[in-house]
Design an enzyme around this catalytic site. Structure first.
Site, short mmCIF file in Angstrom:
data_model
loop_
_atom_site.label_atom_id
_atom_site.label_comp_id
_atom_site.label_asym_id
_atom_site.label_seq_id
_atom_site.Cartn_x
_atom_site.Cartn_y
_atom_site.Cartn_z
N SER A 117 0.84 -1.20 0.00
CA SER A 117 0.00 0.00 0.00
C SER A 117 0.87 1.24 0.00
O SER A 117 1.98 1.24 0.56
CB SER A 117 -0.84 -0.03 1.28
OG SER A 117 -1.35 1.24 1.55
N TYR A 141 -1.10 -0.47 10.64
CA TYR A 141 -1.43 -1.13 9.36
C TYR A 141 -0.30 -0.91 8.35
O TYR A 141 0.22 -1.86 7.76
CB TYR A 141 -2.75 -0.61 8.80
CG TYR A 141 -2.93 -0.93 7.34
CD1 TYR A 141 -3.18 -2.23 6.94
CD2 TYR A 141 -2.79 0.06 6.36
CE1 TYR A 141 -3.30 -2.55 5.59
CE2 TYR A 141 -2.92 -0.24 5.02
CZ TYR A 141 -3.17 -1.55 4.64
OH TYR A 141 -3.27 -1.86 3.30
N LYS A 145 2.61 -3.63 6.45
CA LYS A 145 2.94 -3.76 5.02
C LYS A 145 4.43 -3.50 4.79
O LYS A 145 5.09 -4.21 4.02
CB LYS A 145 2.09 -2.79 4.20
CG LYS A 145 0.60 -3.13 4.17
CD LYS A 145 0.35 -4.34 3.31
CE LYS A 145 -1.10 -4.76 3.30
NZ LYS A 145 -1.33 -6.01 2.54
#
Ligand code: UDP
Length: 330
Positions: A117, A141, A145
């Protein structure tokens, strides 16, 4: 190629399954259905309802389905939740990815495609974002990643596996024909929320901040169609034949749209009003985020086929209009 699509019943994974079929590959879906929708899996596609933590089962599937490449889309994506319960996100997004990579090693599968992302780049980056910028995520989050990106760097060097990392900007839209689409619970994304208002499922929506340093004061984002994302992934397959390769690509159209432009386009496409209230800024939102996808263009020959925000919203509208309650209506 026999391609294991982990998270193949989710939003991006389910679109990738169909694009793999279009490109002549054989998708095999692995999903624990915690977030995914079984209804999104096309008839005739082999499906395994399995959790990545169940390594013996995953190894057996990798071997019995004669898998050539693993594509990994299965992740928790809610930024707010990741800050309230980071261990939940680390366990799902990092620990289970490590389990998957270990299972692949055990089964002798060494090509990997990972769904990352643009949030790995953090707040300080100035758009357009290219692949040389440092990893500086500001949420748990985003950190999960970024952690997997680093793990893949080491794994490709140590084990001779090859991997392609794709960092999405704002994945949006739905497959032509409105058969599959976006169905998140809870829904937090701008386009589906605006469409829910147009459908009368919400009375109105909130615009989070209108004094950003952008032309109309609302945030600029790079909305890119899910089928275009899927096509970029598949275009990387030949490059993964070379052992030890690590490829990283930012995927977006490069042309951002503001929150107000999205709302206006949803009104135009739907022919219905989308009333909104101005609300305080949402924590963690950057004023402007859009991609420099020159690398994907030159190395993969990738060009988004959905070049305008209107063309993307038309596909999203077709899905939501025909499935107002998402996969409950499938
Ligand atoms: N946004 C908004 N109202 C909403 C949902 C989103 O104003 O109900 C804004 C949000 O602040 C951001 C943009 O829309 O500027 C895109 O948000 P989204 O959650 O869709 O994607 P993100 O860019 O955060 O990944």
């Amino acid at each position: 190629m026999n391609v294991l699509v982990v998270g193949g019943a989710g939003y991006i994974g389910s679109h990738c399954v169909r694009q793999l079929q279009v490109a002549g590959h054989t998708p095999i879906v692995l999903d624990n259905l915690v977030k995914g929708h079984k209804e999104s899996i096309p008839a005739g596609v082999s499906f395994h309802e399995v959790d990545l933590a169940d390594s013996p089962k995953v190894i057996e599937i990798l071997k019995s389905e004669d898998i050539d490449i693993v594509m990994h889309f299965a992740a928790f994506i809610e930024v707010g939740e990741s800050m309230q319960d980071p261990l939940k996100h680390y366990e799902n997004n990092v620990a289970k990815t490590i389990s998957l990579l270990k299972s692949m090693r055990e089964a002798g599968v060494n090509k990997f495609v990972f769904s990352s992302s643009c949030t790995v780049l953090g707040e300080e980056a100035e758009p357009p974002f290219n692949e040389t910028m440092p990893l500086r995520p500001i949420s748990a989050y985003g950190q999960t990643k970024a952690d997997v990106e680093v793990i893949l760097d080491y794994c490709t060097k140590a084990y001779g596996m090859s991997a392609a990392i794709f960092r999405y900007f704002n994945a949006s839209g739905a497959a032509e024909g409105g058969i599959i689409g976006e169905d998140h619970s809870p829904e937090t994304h701008l386009i589906p929320i605006a469409i829910q208002v147009a459908l009368g499922q919400r009375e109105k929506m909130m615009v989070f901040g209108n004094d950003y340093p952008t032309p109309d004061g609302t945030c600029l984002r790079d909305y890119v169609h899910v089928d275009d994302l899927s096509r970029a992934h598949i275009a990387a397959f030949p490059l993964l034949e070379e052992k030890g390769r690590l490829l990283t690509y930012n995927l977006g159209t490069g042309t951002p749209a503001s929150v107000l432009e999205i709302i206006k386009t949803v009104e135009e496409v739907s022919g219905r009003p989308v009333p909104y209230d101005l609300a305080p800024k949402r924590a963690g939102d950057v004023p402007s985020a859009y991609a420099d996808s020159a690398k994907a263009k030159s190395e993969l020959g990738w060009t988004p086929q959905y070049g305008t925000i209107r063309s993307i919203i038309e596909t999203a509208w077709a899905w939501h209009q025909s499935h107002p309650r998402g996969y409950e209506d499938a």
